[in-house]
Design a protein around this motif. Structure first.
Motif, mmCIF file in Angstrom:
data_model
loop_
_atom_site.group_PDB
_atom_site.id
_atom_site.type_symbol
_atom_site.label_atom_id
_atom_site.label_comp_id
_atom_site.label_asym_id
_atom_site.label_seq_id
_atom_site.Cartn_x
_atom_site.Cartn_y
_atom_site.Cartn_z
ATOM 1 N N LEU A 218 19.188 -5.698 -12.775
ATOM 2 C CA LEU A 218 19.118 -5.672 -14.237
ATOM 3 C C LEU A 218 20.392 -6.292 -14.802
ATOM 4 O O LEU A 218 21.500 -5.885 -14.461
ATOM 5 C CB LEU A 218 18.973 -4.228 -14.728
ATOM 6 N N ILE A 219 20.198 -7.297 -15.661
ATOM 7 C CA ILE A 219 21.353 -7.902 -16.334
ATOM 8 C C ILE A 219 21.181 -7.683 -17.834
ATOM 9 O O ILE A 219 20.101 -7.909 -18.379
ATOM 10 C CB ILE A 219 21.467 -9.405 -15.999
ATOM 11 N N HIS A 220 22.217 -7.202 -18.456
ATOM 12 C CA HIS A 220 22.093 -6.918 -19.888
ATOM 13 C C HIS A 220 23.387 -7.262 -20.613
ATOM 14 O O HIS A 220 24.449 -7.394 -20.012
ATOM 15 C CB HIS A 220 21.723 -5.446 -20.103
ATOM 16 N N SER A 221 23.285 -7.399 -21.927
ATOM 17 C CA SER A 221 24.456 -7.786 -22.712
ATOM 18 C C SER A 221 24.255 -7.451 -24.182
ATOM 19 O O SER A 221 23.133 -7.259 -24.633
ATOM 20 C CB SER A 221 24.680 -9.290 -22.574
ATOM 21 N N LEU A 230 25.291 5.416 -30.854
ATOM 22 C CA LEU A 230 24.539 6.436 -30.110
ATOM 23 C C LEU A 230 25.427 7.172 -29.113
ATOM 24 O O LEU A 230 24.970 8.089 -28.432
ATOM 25 C CB LEU A 230 23.392 5.779 -29.340
ATOM 26 N N ALA A 231 26.687 6.738 -29.037
ATOM 27 C CA ALA A 231 27.654 7.322 -28.100
ATOM 28 C C ALA A 231 27.187 7.224 -26.648
ATOM 29 O O ALA A 231 27.343 8.152 -25.856
ATOM 30 C CB ALA A 231 27.992 8.761 -28.470
ATOM 31 N N VAL A 232 26.575 6.075 -26.311
ATOM 32 C CA VAL A 232 26.189 5.842 -24.920
ATOM 33 C C VAL A 232 27.113 4.742 -24.397
ATOM 34 O O VAL A 232 27.043 3.608 -24.864
ATOM 35 C CB VAL A 232 24.722 5.367 -24.807
ATOM 36 N N ASP A 233 27.995 5.054 -23.483
ATOM 37 C CA ASP A 233 28.876 4.009 -22.954
ATOM 38 C C ASP A 233 28.228 3.347 -21.737
ATOM 39 O O ASP A 233 27.129 3.711 -21.317
ATOM 40 C CB ASP A 233 30.276 4.545 -22.654
ATOM 41 N N ASN A 234 28.916 2.362 -21.211
ATOM 42 C CA ASN A 234 28.344 1.573 -20.131
ATOM 43 C C ASN A 234 27.989 2.420 -18.907
ATOM 44 O O ASN A 234 26.939 2.241 -18.295
ATOM 45 C CB ASN A 234 29.318 0.439 -19.754
ATOM 46 N N THR A 235 28.865 3.336 -18.573
ATOM 47 C CA THR A 235 28.634 4.189 -17.403
ATOM 48 C C THR A 235 27.398 5.066 -17.614
ATOM 49 O O THR A 235 26.549 5.187 -16.718
ATOM 50 C CB THR A 235 29.861 5.102 -17.155
ATOM 51 N N ILE A 250 22.981 -3.056 -11.594
ATOM 52 C CA ILE A 250 22.944 -3.232 -13.041
ATOM 53 C C ILE A 250 24.247 -3.890 -13.484
ATOM 54 O O ILE A 250 25.326 -3.378 -13.218
ATOM 55 C CB ILE A 250 22.758 -1.875 -13.764
ATOM 56 N N HIS A 251 24.124 -5.064 -14.114
ATOM 57 C CA HIS A 251 25.317 -5.808 -14.527
ATOM 58 C C HIS A 251 25.316 -6.064 -16.024
ATOM 59 O O HIS A 251 24.401 -6.700 -16.552
ATOM 60 C CB HIS A 251 25.391 -7.165 -13.810
ATOM 61 N N ASN A 252 26.350 -5.582 -16.681
ATOM 62 C CA ASN A 252 26.561 -5.904 -18.087
ATOM 63 C C ASN A 252 27.282 -7.244 -18.137
ATOM 64 O O ASN A 252 27.913 -7.638 -17.171
ATOM 65 C CB ASN A 252 27.448 -4.799 -18.680
ATOM 66 N N TYR A 271 33.971 -3.750 -13.586
ATOM 67 C CA TYR A 271 34.864 -4.581 -14.403
ATOM 68 C C TYR A 271 34.211 -5.913 -14.745
ATOM 69 O O TYR A 271 33.485 -6.489 -13.932
ATOM 70 C CB TYR A 271 36.171 -4.864 -13.663
ATOM 71 N N LEU A 272 34.510 -6.405 -15.932
ATOM 72 C CA LEU A 272 34.061 -7.739 -16.322
ATOM 73 C C LEU A 272 35.012 -8.749 -15.687
ATOM 74 O O LEU A 272 36.209 -8.494 -15.585
ATOM 75 C CB LEU A 272 34.089 -7.866 -17.843
ATOM 76 N N HIS A 273 34.450 -9.900 -15.254
ATOM 77 C CA HIS A 273 35.278 -10.883 -14.548
ATOM 78 C C HIS A 273 35.314 -12.231 -15.233
ATOM 79 O O HIS A 273 34.288 -12.744 -15.667
ATOM 80 C CB HIS A 273 34.750 -11.082 -13.123
ATOM 81 N N ALA A 274 36.520 -12.817 -15.312
ATOM 82 C CA ALA A 274 36.669 -14.170 -15.847
ATOM 83 C C ALA A 274 36.373 -15.164 -14.741
ATOM 84 O O ALA A 274 36.961 -15.086 -13.666
ATOM 85 C CB ALA A 274 38.082 -14.375 -16.366
#
Lengths: 362, 411
Positions: A218-221, A230-235, A250-252, A271-274
């Motif tokens: 799953l890829i989402h953004s 909604l106070a739903v964080d990534n985790t 699952i990748h944001n 972690y997000l990566h450059a």
């Protein structure tokens, strides 16, 4: 301007020492190129007395506040070379960004996206589900950020299936036949975070449906603003979806319409990566000077991709933290970071009409 | 809907109270009772530890002091020396949130000229105004102020046009303290045929500096000047209509160049000393403003890439539309001219205050005379941009709140 150097099998292969000189050279070229081809950009540099092609360190490039793309038409190409116009979704403000692409920039964006996504999902195209409906990609010449995201991602799947109908209801019957058709195969699922949450996840909960999509990705953004409400964080998002769908991968990702292609994908460690051809610089809230690693601030994004518009160095209004460079446990090189939200709007005291009725002073 | 004053109310509900207010017998303009009331409020503000912390309310109390109100009365009487002033009746004041004091000036001037008043505050302003409202209510409990208690009401409600419509139906004057969009909106709500409206629309303000005089200013006077300029610009984060936004330098090029250096270097020190809040969003707003004007070819020089204070944007031409692009929060547009009158072609009806340093009375009079009417409505020394006067934005509120009775001369 060739980017051949940047697009390797693995877009996270360059260590800081290898990457920074390459990126610097590319950005210097772009600053010079845009100052020659975009009169508005040229005038900005002139007003700042900024010499193009003179930077020796990547955080000293002039950066355009990303909002400028909403207020001005900034392009480094003439009208006949525009092949696509991207616009931001603009849900919260009336003005939308307008990003003009020529075939070269569009090509580079696709290349960049391909090298990033395939490094995560492999080269094989998987049966693909969009947690969205078909209406946002109907105009092929002009795309909203949402449409551009869907179109971009569609390259990595086959047998595309739009999960939602026009009223945002899950097409259950078609969905189940799609799952049956691709039994035991990993699927690629893509959508915007909030839409996945609201129209897919919450429907699953309500209908008490548990899916077994263990091998799928799953890829989402995007849409984090509503998720924050909604106070739903990534985790929490990840954990909730894993419970209902068994999807482990699952990748944001973090990205913006003003720099399509150079997206920042979340790794296995969260972690997000450059990627090699782009970078993140975190700036001090008060001074805008570059922050040391670990210190939260305003996000600047630089990218070697944009040729058709002067968007290679942007000051966003997002808040983020770089946690390290080249040392993430996942093994990818480059900076890894998190995004914490958006800057609160400045409090306007005064006669501005945007706060009509209540706010006016002498 | 909430009634903030008087508390408790004399009637059952606000419509009754408003009707009652409109019917009550009026007080004579500048009646000793009114003077006493204003004077007492002034003293109480000065003595209130809570309120004293808000500088704009201290300025208000100072404005309300006995001698100043007496002076206003003298000027009022002088104006009406050949006729007899009458109140208009009921004045409806629609006031903004962010300057807590403006409703007081508007209200007190209408009160002193003998009118009954309905004041509409936004629901957001209540918290900050709480101590002041408490003080006023407390004072109005005094039986001698009953006539004032009965003829004044301060209300707070949201954007409910129905209420504004009812309130408007009782008034002879409706004062709207802008901005433009609010005025347009309120205008669609009818007024009684004989009523008048006083709108205070969005305005833009300048500062003119005589370069030679800036260079020649003695150190102590110069420091004071910078402090005063700082107050004008930063007291309301440059968002007041009268805060200086465009700085016009007057003189020859080399003198201006040197004067700029002295002025902005000095201001930078003051800004650092005063620890101006540097929130990221306003900083980015400043950058957006400067970069946008540069891209459009309107600005040709920006003082800083990342919008450090003082953020200066050099403007090549002053167009009418330009004024709407100013974001406040410490952006100084700059331009230069040889003589003060050279600014006149660029002045528009949207311009309100010109704060000045280094010009003679004669130069200023000449400037006004040559304007052919398209001029600022306030020319003040630096430091007084935000100082309230009963003539505001070109309107004399004392006379705007009055009617004039002419009597026959029967011999």
């Amino acid at each position: 301007m060739s980017l051949a150097d940047f697009f390797t099998e693995n877009p996270y292969s360059l260590s800081s020492q290898e990457k920074q000189p390459k990126l610097l050279a590319a950005l210097n070229k772009l600053t010079e190129y845009h100052s020659q081809h975009c009169p508005e950009y040229f005038r900005i540099l002139q007003a700042l007395e900024h010499q193009a092609n003179a930077e020796t360190i990547s955080h000293s490039f002039p950066m355009l506040p990303v909002r400028l793309f909403k207020l001005l038409n900034l392009a480094s190409i003439s009208e006949e070379h525009i092949v696509k116009t991207l616009t931001s979704s603009g849900t919260t403000s009336q003005a939308v960004s307008k990003i003009y692409l020529d075939s070269e920039t569009a090509f580079r964006q696709t290349q960049a996206l391909t090298s990033i996504i395939t490094s995560f999902i492999g080269k094989k195209r998987l049966p693909m589900i969009f947690v969205d409906n078909q209406t946002s990609i109907q105009n092929r010449k002009s795309f909203s950020a949402r449409g551009a995201g869907l179109m971009g991602m569609s390259l990595f799947g086959t047998d595309h299936f739009f999960l939602l109908d026009q009223d945002m209801n899950v097409r259950w019957q078609e969905f189940f036949s799609f799952l049956e058709k691709h039994q035991r195969q990993p699927l690629l699922i893509f959508g915007f975070t909030f839409m996945i949450w609201k129209y897919f996840y919450q429907e699953l909960i309500q209908r008490q449906i548990k899916l077994n999509l263990a091998n799928s990705i799953l890829i989402h953004s995007g849409g984090w603003k509503k998720m924050q409400e909604l106070a739903v964080d990534n985790t929490a998002f990840k954990a909730a979806l894993q419970t209902e769908t068994s999807i482990e991968r699952i990748h944001n990702f973090y990205g913006m319409v003003e720099q399509v292609g150079s997206i920042y994908v979340e790794c296995e460690c969260g972690y997000l990566h450059a990627p090699d051809f782009a970078d993140i610089i975190i700036r001090n809230f008060t001074t805008l000077e570059p922050n040391p690693i670990g210190q939260t601030g305003i996000v600047q994004t630089v990218s070697a991709l944009p040729i058709s518009y002067p968007g290679h160095s942007l000051l966003t209004e997002d808040i983020g933290t770089v946690w390290g460079e080249d040392t993430c446990q996942c093994g990818r090189k480059g900076k890894f970071f998190t995004i914490e939200g958006r800057l609160p709007a400045s409090e306007i005291r005064g006669c501005s009409d945007t706060h009509a009725f209540d706010r006016r002073i002498l | 809907m909430e009634i903030l004053l008087p508390s408790p109310i004399s009637c059952q509900d606000w419509p009754q109270q408003v009707e009652y207010l409109a019917k009550e017998a009026p007080t004579a303009p500048f009646d000793p009772l009114l003077l006493d009331f204003v004077h007492t409020v002034s003293l109480r503000i000065m003595n209130s530890k809570k309120i004293r912390k808000q500088p704009e309310l201290i300025a208000l109390a100072y404005w309300m002091r006995k001698s100043h109100v007496y002076q206003i009365m003298q000027e009022y009487r002088q104006y009406y020396r050949h006729s007899t002033p009458l109140p208009r009746g009921v004045v409806l004041h629609i006031v903004p949130t962010n300057v807590d004091s403006i409703f007081m000036y508007s209200w007190l001037l209408a009160l002193l000229t003998g009118n009954a008043n309905i004041v509409r505050l936004s629901s957001r302003s209540q918290v900050q105004l709480q101590p002041l409202l408490e003080l006023l209510n407390d004072l109005l409990l005094d039986e001698r102020f009953a006539p004032i208690r009965n003829r004044n009401i301060i209300l707070s409600y949201g954007h409910e046009d129905e209420i504004t419509k009812i309130l408007s139906s009782y008034c002879q004057v409706r004062v709207i303290w802008g901005g433009d969009q609010t005025i347009s909106h309120i205008r669609s709500i009818p007024l009684p045929p004989a009523a008048v409206e006083i709108p205070f629309a969005d305005k833009f303000s300048w500062c003119a500096l005589q370069a030679e005089k800036i260079l020649a200013a003695p150190a102590d006077e110069y420091t004071q000047l910078l402090e005063q300029f700082f107050n004008d610009a930063f007291w309301f984060n440059q968002n007041a209509c009268s805060s200086p936004r465009l700085i016009a330098w007057v003189g020859d090029d080399p003198t201006i160049y040197a004067a700029k250096q002295r002025f902005w270097d000095g201001l930078k020190v003051i800004i650092e000393k005063k620890q101006v809040m540097q929130d990221s969003a306003s900083r980015i707003n400043r950058m957006v403003c400067g970069y946008r004007l540069a891209a459009q070819g309107i600005a040709n020089s920006i003082s800083s890439e990342s919008a450090d204070h003082p953020y200066r944007v050099h403007i090549r031409e002053i167009t009418p539309e330009l004024r709407q692009q100013h974001p406040g929060n410490g952006v100084f547009w700059e331009t230069e001219v040889n003589k003060l009158v050279d600014l006149l072609p660029f002045v528009s009806y949207r311009d309100q205050t010109l704060s000045v340093y280094g010009f003679s009375q004669q130069e200023l009079c000449n400037f006004a005379a040559r304007s052919q009417g398209r001029c600022f409505t306030r020319i003040v020394p630096i430091g007084q941009s935000l100082t309230f006067h009963y003539i505001w934005d070109g309107i004399n509120l004392l006379t705007a709140f009055s009617r004039e009775l002419t009597l026959p001369s029967i011999s």
